[in-house]
Design a protein around this motif. Structure first.
Motif, PDB file in Angstrom:
ATOM      1  N   GLN A  75     124.322   2.234  80.253  1.00  0.00           N
ATOM      2  CA  GLN A  75     125.711   1.993  79.876  1.00  0.00           C
ATOM      3  C   GLN A  75     126.602   2.302  81.057  1.00  0.00           C
ATOM      4  OE1 GLN A  75     125.658   4.416  76.058  1.00  0.00           O
ATOM      5  NE2 GLN A  75     126.990   2.735  75.480  1.00  0.00           N
ATOM      6  N   ILE A  76     127.714   1.589  81.117  1.00  0.00           N
ATOM      7  CA  ILE A  76     128.722   1.886  82.131  1.00  0.00           C
ATOM      8  C   ILE A  76     129.720   2.840  81.497  1.00  0.00           C
ATOM      9  CG2 ILE A  76     130.585   0.976  83.560  1.00  0.00           C
ATOM     10  CD1 ILE A  76     129.002  -1.647  83.735  1.00  0.00           C
ATOM     11  N   GLU A  77     129.989   3.933  82.205  1.00  0.00           N
ATOM     12  CA  GLU A  77     130.952   4.920  81.745  1.00  0.00           C
ATOM     13  C   GLU A  77     131.989   5.123  82.830  1.00  0.00           C
ATOM     14  OE1 GLU A  77     129.154   8.457  80.201  1.00  0.00           O
ATOM     15  OE2 GLU A  77     127.578   7.331  79.188  1.00  0.00           O
ATOM     16  N   ALA A  78     133.148   5.576  82.422  1.00  0.00           N
ATOM     17  CA  ALA A  78     134.222   5.827  83.377  1.00  0.00           C
ATOM     18  C   ALA A  78     134.821   7.197  83.104  1.00  0.00           C
ATOM     19  CB  ALA A  78     135.297   4.757  83.267  1.00  0.00           C
ATOM     20  N   ARG A  79     134.989   7.934  84.166  1.00  0.00           N
ATOM     21  CA  ARG A  79     135.660   9.240  84.093  1.00  0.00           C
ATOM     22  C   ARG A  79     136.516   9.381  85.335  1.00  0.00           C
ATOM     23  NH1 ARG A  79     130.399  12.296  82.468  1.00  0.00           N
ATOM     24  NH2 ARG A  79     130.228  11.594  80.331  1.00  0.00           N
ATOM     25  N   SER A  80     137.754   9.764  85.124  1.00  0.00           N
ATOM     26  CA  SER A  80     138.685   9.951  86.247  1.00  0.00           C
ATOM     27  C   SER A  80     138.703   8.722  87.151  1.00  0.00           C
ATOM     28  CB  SER A  80     138.312  11.197  87.056  1.00  0.00           C
ATOM     29  OG  SER A  80     138.302  12.318  86.227  1.00  0.00           O
ATOM     30  N   GLU A  81     138.755   7.570  86.544  1.00  0.00           N
ATOM     31  CA  GLU A  81     138.833   6.285  87.241  1.00  0.00           C
ATOM     32  C   GLU A  81     137.597   5.944  88.064  1.00  0.00           C
ATOM     33  OE1 GLU A  81     142.566   5.444  89.116  1.00  0.00           O
ATOM     34  OE2 GLU A  81     143.665   6.650  87.668  1.00  0.00           O
ATOM     35  N   ALA A  82     136.537   6.707  87.917  1.00  0.00           N
ATOM     36  CA  ALA A  82     135.286   6.397  88.606  1.00  0.00           C
ATOM     37  C   ALA A  82     134.312   5.817  87.587  1.00  0.00           C
ATOM     38  CB  ALA A  82     134.705   7.649  89.243  1.00  0.00           C
ATOM     39  N   LYS A  83     133.690   4.701  87.937  1.00  0.00           N
ATOM     40  CA  LYS A  83     132.695   4.079  87.067  1.00  0.00           C
ATOM     41  C   LYS A  83     131.309   4.477  87.522  1.00  0.00           C
ATOM     42  CE  LYS A  83     133.146  -0.441  87.080  1.00  0.00           C
ATOM     43  NZ  LYS A  83     133.319  -1.874  86.798  1.00  0.00           N
ATOM     44  N   PHE A  84     130.455   4.786  86.554  1.00  0.00           N
ATOM     45  CA  PHE A  84     129.064   5.058  86.884  1.00  0.00           C
ATOM     46  C   PHE A  84     128.174   4.553  85.768  1.00  0.00           C
ATOM     47  CE2 PHE A  84     130.521   8.800  84.624  1.00  0.00           C
ATOM     48  CZ  PHE A  84     129.470   9.096  83.769  1.00  0.00           C
ATOM     49  N   GLY A  85     126.926   4.303  86.137  1.00  0.00           N
ATOM     50  CA  GLY A  85     125.945   3.894  85.146  1.00  0.00           C
ATOM     51  C   GLY A  85     125.243   5.123  84.598  1.00  0.00           C
ATOM     52  N   ASN A  86     125.005   5.114  83.312  1.00  0.00           N
ATOM     53  CA  ASN A  86     124.298   6.210  82.663  1.00  0.00           C
ATOM     54  C   ASN A  86     123.051   5.641  81.994  1.00  0.00           C
ATOM     55  OD1 ASN A  86     123.780   8.806  81.616  1.00  0.00           O
ATOM     56  ND2 ASN A  86     124.838   8.300  79.727  1.00  0.00           N
ATOM     57  N   ILE A  87     121.893   6.170  82.360  1.00  0.00           N
ATOM     58  CA  ILE A  87     120.657   5.721  81.717  1.00  0.00           C
ATOM     59  C   ILE A  87     120.559   6.409  80.369  1.00  0.00           C
ATOM     60  CG2 ILE A  87     118.138   5.730  81.818  1.00  0.00           C
ATOM     61  CD1 ILE A  87     118.376   5.560  84.873  1.00  0.00           C
ATOM     62  N   PHE A  88     120.558   5.596  79.329  1.00  0.00           N
ATOM     63  CA  PHE A  88     120.450   6.095  77.964  1.00  0.00           C
ATOM     64  C   PHE A  88     118.987   6.270  77.583  1.00  0.00           C
ATOM     65  CE2 PHE A  88     123.245   6.118  74.107  1.00  0.00           C
ATOM     66  CZ  PHE A  88     124.307   6.733  74.727  1.00  0.00           C
ATOM     67  N   SER A  89     118.171   5.292  77.937  1.00  0.00           N
ATOM     68  CA  SER A  89     116.741   5.346  77.614  1.00  0.00           C
ATOM     69  C   SER A  89     115.945   4.526  78.608  1.00  0.00           C
ATOM     70  CB  SER A  89     116.456   4.745  76.230  1.00  0.00           C
ATOM     71  OG  SER A  89     116.660   5.643  75.191  1.00  0.00           O
ATOM     72  N   LEU A  90     114.766   5.013  78.882  1.00  0.00           N
ATOM     73  CA  LEU A  90     113.766   4.254  79.619  1.00  0.00           C
ATOM     74  C   LEU A  90     112.440   4.621  78.985  1.00  0.00           C
ATOM     75  CD1 LEU A  90     112.775   2.423  81.911  1.00  0.00           C
ATOM     76  CD2 LEU A  90     112.667   4.445  83.350  1.00  0.00           C
ATOM     77  N   TRP A  91     111.731   3.619  78.496  1.00  0.00           N
ATOM     78  CA  TRP A  91     110.461   3.867  77.822  1.00  0.00           C
ATOM     79  C   TRP A  91     109.490   2.750  78.167  1.00  0.00           C
ATOM     80  CZ3 TRP A  91     108.088   0.587  74.278  1.00  0.00           C
ATOM     81  CH2 TRP A  91     106.937   1.099  73.663  1.00  0.00           C
ATOM     82  N   VAL A  92     108.248   3.143  78.414  1.00  0.00           N
ATOM     83  CA  VAL A  92     107.163   2.187  78.621  1.00  0.00           C
ATOM     84  C   VAL A  92     105.989   2.653  77.761  1.00  0.00           C
ATOM     85  CG1 VAL A  92     105.549   1.175  80.291  1.00  0.00           C
ATOM     86  CG2 VAL A  92     107.927   1.608  80.961  1.00  0.00           C
ATOM     87  N   HIS A  93     105.394   1.724  77.039  1.00  0.00           N
ATOM     88  CA  HIS A  93     104.232   2.034  76.209  1.00  0.00           C
ATOM     89  C   HIS A  93     103.168   2.693  77.088  1.00  0.00           C
ATOM     90  CE1 HIS A  93     100.583   1.390  73.862  1.00  0.00           C
ATOM     91  NE2 HIS A  93     101.365   1.226  72.802  1.00  0.00           N
ATOM     92  N   PRO A  94     102.494   3.740  76.585  1.00  0.00           N
ATOM     93  CA  PRO A  94     101.503   4.458  77.414  1.00  0.00           C
ATOM     94  C   PRO A  94     100.450   3.563  78.074  1.00  0.00           C
ATOM     95  CG  PRO A  94     101.930   5.689  75.408  1.00  0.00           C
ATOM     96  CD  PRO A  94     102.672   4.377  75.283  1.00  0.00           C
ATOM     97  N   LYS A  95     100.021   2.492  77.423  1.00  0.00           N
ATOM     98  CA  LYS A  95      98.997   1.608  78.010  1.00  0.00           C
ATOM     99  C   LYS A  95      99.520   0.795  79.185  1.00  0.00           C
ATOM    100  CE  LYS A  95      96.173   1.085  73.885  1.00  0.00           C
ATOM    101  NZ  LYS A  95      95.632   0.168  72.891  1.00  0.00           N
ATOM    102  N   TYR A  96     100.838   0.768  79.377  1.00  0.00           N
ATOM    103  CA  TYR A  96     101.438  -0.034  80.442  1.00  0.00           C
ATOM    104  C   TYR A  96     102.058   0.826  81.542  1.00  0.00           C
ATOM    105  CZ  TYR A  96     100.527  -3.953  77.455  1.00  0.00           C
ATOM    106  OH  TYR A  96      99.884  -4.891  76.702  1.00  0.00           O
ATOM    107  N   ARG A  97     101.880   2.125  81.462  1.00  0.00           N
ATOM    108  CA  ARG A  97     102.429   3.025  82.471  1.00  0.00           C
ATOM    109  C   ARG A  97     101.592   2.972  83.748  1.00  0.00           C
ATOM    110  NH1 ARG A  97     103.965   7.835  78.202  1.00  0.00           N
ATOM    111  NH2 ARG A  97     105.576   6.580  77.174  1.00  0.00           N
ATOM    112  N   GLN A  98     102.223   3.339  84.844  1.00  0.00           N
ATOM    113  CA  GLN A  98     101.583   3.361  86.161  1.00  0.00           C
ATOM    114  C   GLN A  98     101.194   1.953  86.625  1.00  0.00           C
ATOM    115  OE1 GLN A  98     101.234   6.512  88.003  1.00  0.00           O
ATOM    116  NE2 GLN A  98     102.790   6.783  86.420  1.00  0.00           N
ATOM    117  N   GLN A  99     101.921   0.936  86.124  1.00  0.00           N
ATOM    118  CA  GLN A  99     101.654  -0.451  86.506  1.00  0.00           C
ATOM    119  C   GLN A  99     102.902  -1.135  87.067  1.00  0.00           C
ATOM    120  OE1 GLN A  99      99.552  -2.719  83.444  1.00  0.00           O
ATOM    121  NE2 GLN A  99      98.728  -0.825  82.597  1.00  0.00           N
ATOM    122  N   GLY A 100     103.962  -0.358  87.341  1.00  0.00           N
ATOM    123  CA  GLY A 100     105.179  -0.924  87.918  1.00  0.00           C
ATOM    124  C   GLY A 100     106.193  -1.401  86.896  1.00  0.00           C
ATOM    125  N   VAL A 101     105.931  -1.217  85.610  1.00  0.00           N
ATOM    126  CA  VAL A 101     106.850  -1.707  84.578  1.00  0.00           C
ATOM    127  C   VAL A 101     108.171  -0.950  84.633  1.00  0.00           C
ATOM    128  CG1 VAL A 101     107.200  -2.046  82.092  1.00  0.00           C
ATOM    129  CG2 VAL A 101     104.933  -2.441  83.107  1.00  0.00           C
TER     130      VAL A 101
END
Length: 153
Positions: A75-101
């Protein structure tokens, strides 16, 4: 490695939105032994995904049979006129981890953030999630804050 396709979440697809919300609510269970959530948590996540108040982006990794095996929500958030991206979630199924997903999901989210004139991205990572910490450091993230918690009984 199974061939995957990457696509933006279609907010009109109720099934995908519900699945992303559920994944978001369940994922901390891998790192927090007593983690639990209620149906209203999933409903709030669905509402947050669809809210026009938030400038959100979700990219999915899918198998050829359309099963979601990875998702990244920023999500894009703004505080004190500065915009930044905030990672809300990142998930990869265990069988697909360590494969660059996760790397690919992060690259796509960062491209979206740059296209929206965001120059900084922030995230929180569970200390026990050493692989994500290592990936973030490899991708240029720096530790800037350490959160601490104490359970009161």
């Amino acid at each position: 490695m199974t061939e995957l396709k990457y696509q933006d979440l279609d907010l009109h697809n109720d099934q995908d939105v519900a699945e992303v919300a559920k994944i978001h609510c369940e994922a901390p269970g891998e790192w927090v032994p007593d983690h639990s959530y209620a149906d209203d948590s999933v409903a709030r996540a669905v509402e947050n995904l669809r809210s026009s108040k938030h400038c959100s982006y979700v990219v999915l990794a899918r198998r050829t049979d359309d099963r979601i095996v990875g998702m990244h929500w920023v999500q894009i958030e703004a505080r004190s006129e500065a915009k930044f991206g905030n990672i809300f979630s990142l998930w990869v199924h265990p069988k697909y981890r360590q494969q660059g997903v996760a790397t690919r999901l992060k690259e796509l989210a960062e491209f979206w953030l740059r296209s929206n004139e965001v120059s900084e991205i922030r995230t929180n990572v569970y200390l026990e999630n050493r692989r994500m910490m290592a990936l973030n450091e490899k991708l240029g993230y720096k530790v800037v804050l350490v959160g601490m918690s104490k359970q009161l009984k």
